[in-house]
Design an enzyme around this catalytic site. Structure first.
Site, PDB file in Angstrom:
ATOM      1  N   ASN A  45      39.627  12.590  -6.177  1.00  0.00           N
ATOM      2  CA  ASN A  45      39.089  12.856  -7.423  1.00  0.00           C
ATOM      3  C   ASN A  45      38.322  11.758  -7.996  1.00  0.00           C
ATOM      4  OD1 ASN A  45      39.061  14.906  -9.859  1.00  0.00           O
ATOM      5  ND2 ASN A  45      40.776  13.613 -10.564  1.00  0.00           N
ATOM      6  N   SER A 102      40.925  10.012  -9.803  1.00  0.00           N
ATOM      7  CA  SER A 102      41.959   9.401  -9.032  1.00  0.00           C
ATOM      8  C   SER A 102      41.839   9.844  -7.697  1.00  0.00           C
ATOM      9  CB  SER A 102      43.243   9.317  -9.502  1.00  0.00           C
ATOM     10  OG  SER A 102      43.677   8.965 -10.965  1.00  0.00           O
ATOM     11  N   GLY A 144      43.683   6.215 -10.475  1.00  0.00           N
ATOM     12  CA  GLY A 144      45.068   5.937  -9.943  1.00  0.00           C
ATOM     13  C   GLY A 144      44.724   6.143  -8.682  1.00  0.00           C
TER      14      GLY A 144
END
Length: 355
Positions: free
Chosen positions: A204, A234, A273
């Site tokens: 993602n 992330s 992330g």
């Protein structure tokens, strides 16, 4: 209809894959999904479940964790970093679904390890990771519920792994194309023994200009229908192996996921992330409180780890592309009126001289 995977398009990825080219090539590993799609409710999300061991008797799963960029969540990592193991499943979902998935996984563990939880002062600390799907899913509606985590775990199987918009990958975007779940594996031989290293990603991350596939600047060739002005996603990487490794060696293996995703072009953006976990199914045995005072475990010679590092990097690179080529066009919900395009496999074949 299942779309061709990256190798089916003729992309020349290096390395020898396992029979399924999936994380389930590691013996004992099973994957399940609960996929939630309802356009009338702006719902496109889900839960992905990975169970490292099939046993109903709790056993430690040796593990190591690494975060390239910590703008995200993966529960249970404090204990993994201290103890070098975890117990139970790994779940991946959306950012606002972590709590629900954690509760569902806890309920599942209490039932799955029923005798253990009934007789011992046991505690459940499942691993739950997330990436943000709020562009394609109404993430604030909190669609993911504990029962969906349980459903994903109950749907687990050790066979082929569905990719793209499956489970937690359902609402994900990768390099501004439709992203999601991807997997790949590598087989290697060390000291006369065969081992498997495999990856599952929830992709993602990234913006279009960064995207590079096997050295080709795909994102600078396929520029249409971009969505972002900057990074806002992330990636979660789960690495599995049957090679006997310590928690420290597994942390070193997890670090190599940064190189694996970097081969696709991402520098690890500030808003991403990029969180990685590596585990080994080797060294089966009882929970530490039931083990003898001095326990012996096998461990691969550290001088051989370079071979596992390369296998991990290759698996992750291919898993991300597998997630991309499995995508389909999806309308955005925030903002409304845009289209998240699938990566065009036919154009990709042209780039690689396969058409």
């Amino acid at each position: 209809m299942t779309k061709p995977r990256a190798r089916d398009l003729g992309l020349p990825f290096p390395g020898t894959t396992g029979p399924l080219n999936a994380i389930t090539d590691v013996p004992g590993v099973a994957v399940g999904f609960c996929t939630l799609t309802d356009p009338s409710r702006k719902m496109r999300t889900g839960v992905t479940a990975i169970l490292p061991r099939p046993s109903t008797t709790p056993q430690p799963v040796w593990a190591g964790q690494y975060s390239l960029n910590g703008n995200g969540e993966m529960t249970g990592t404090h204990w993994i970093n201290d103890a070098g193991y975890f117990l139970g499943p790994i779940l991946i979902t959306n950012t606002h679904g972590v709590g629900a998935a954690h509760l569902g996984a806890t309920r599942w563990m209490i039932n799955h390890y029923a005798e253990y939880f009934a007789k011992e002062h046991a505690w459940a600390m499942p691993v739950v990771a997330e990436t943000y799907d709020g562009v394609l899913n109404d993430i604030n509606a909190l669609h993911v519920q504990p029962d969906h985590a349980i459903a994903a775990l109950n749907a687990r199987n050790p066979g082929p792994v569905a990719e793209g918009s499956t489970g937690g990958g359902n609402g994900m975007i990768c390099y501004e194309f439709k992203g999601g779940t991807g997997t790949a594996s590598r087989q290697i031989e060390l000291g006369g023994q065969g081992y498997t290293v495999a990856a599952l990603v929830q992709a993602n991350h990234g913006i279009r200009p960064w995207l590079t596939i096997l050295g080709e600047p795909v994102g600078q060739i396929m520029t249409e229908d971009s969505l972002y002005s900057g990074e806002m996603g992330s990636i979660i990487v789960i690495l599995a192996t049957d090679a006997p490794l310590s928690g420290l060696a597994l942390r070193q293996l997890a670090k190599r996921a940064a190189i694996g995703i970097g081969r696709g072009g991402t520098p690890g953006g500030n808003n991403s992330g990029d969180i990685f976990l590596a585990f080994s199914t080797a060294n089966e045995g009882p929970m530490p409180q039931f083990a003898p005072p001095v326990s012996a475990r096998q461990e691969l010679n550290i001088e051989l780890l370079d071979h596992l590092y390369l296998a991990a990097v290759q698996s992750i690179e291919e898993a991300v592309v597998n997630a991309l080529v499995a995508g389909e066009d999806v309308a955005t919900v925030k903002p409304e009126g845009l289209l998240c395009r699938a990566l065009d496999g036919e154009r990709l074949k042209v780039i690689f001289g396969q058409a």
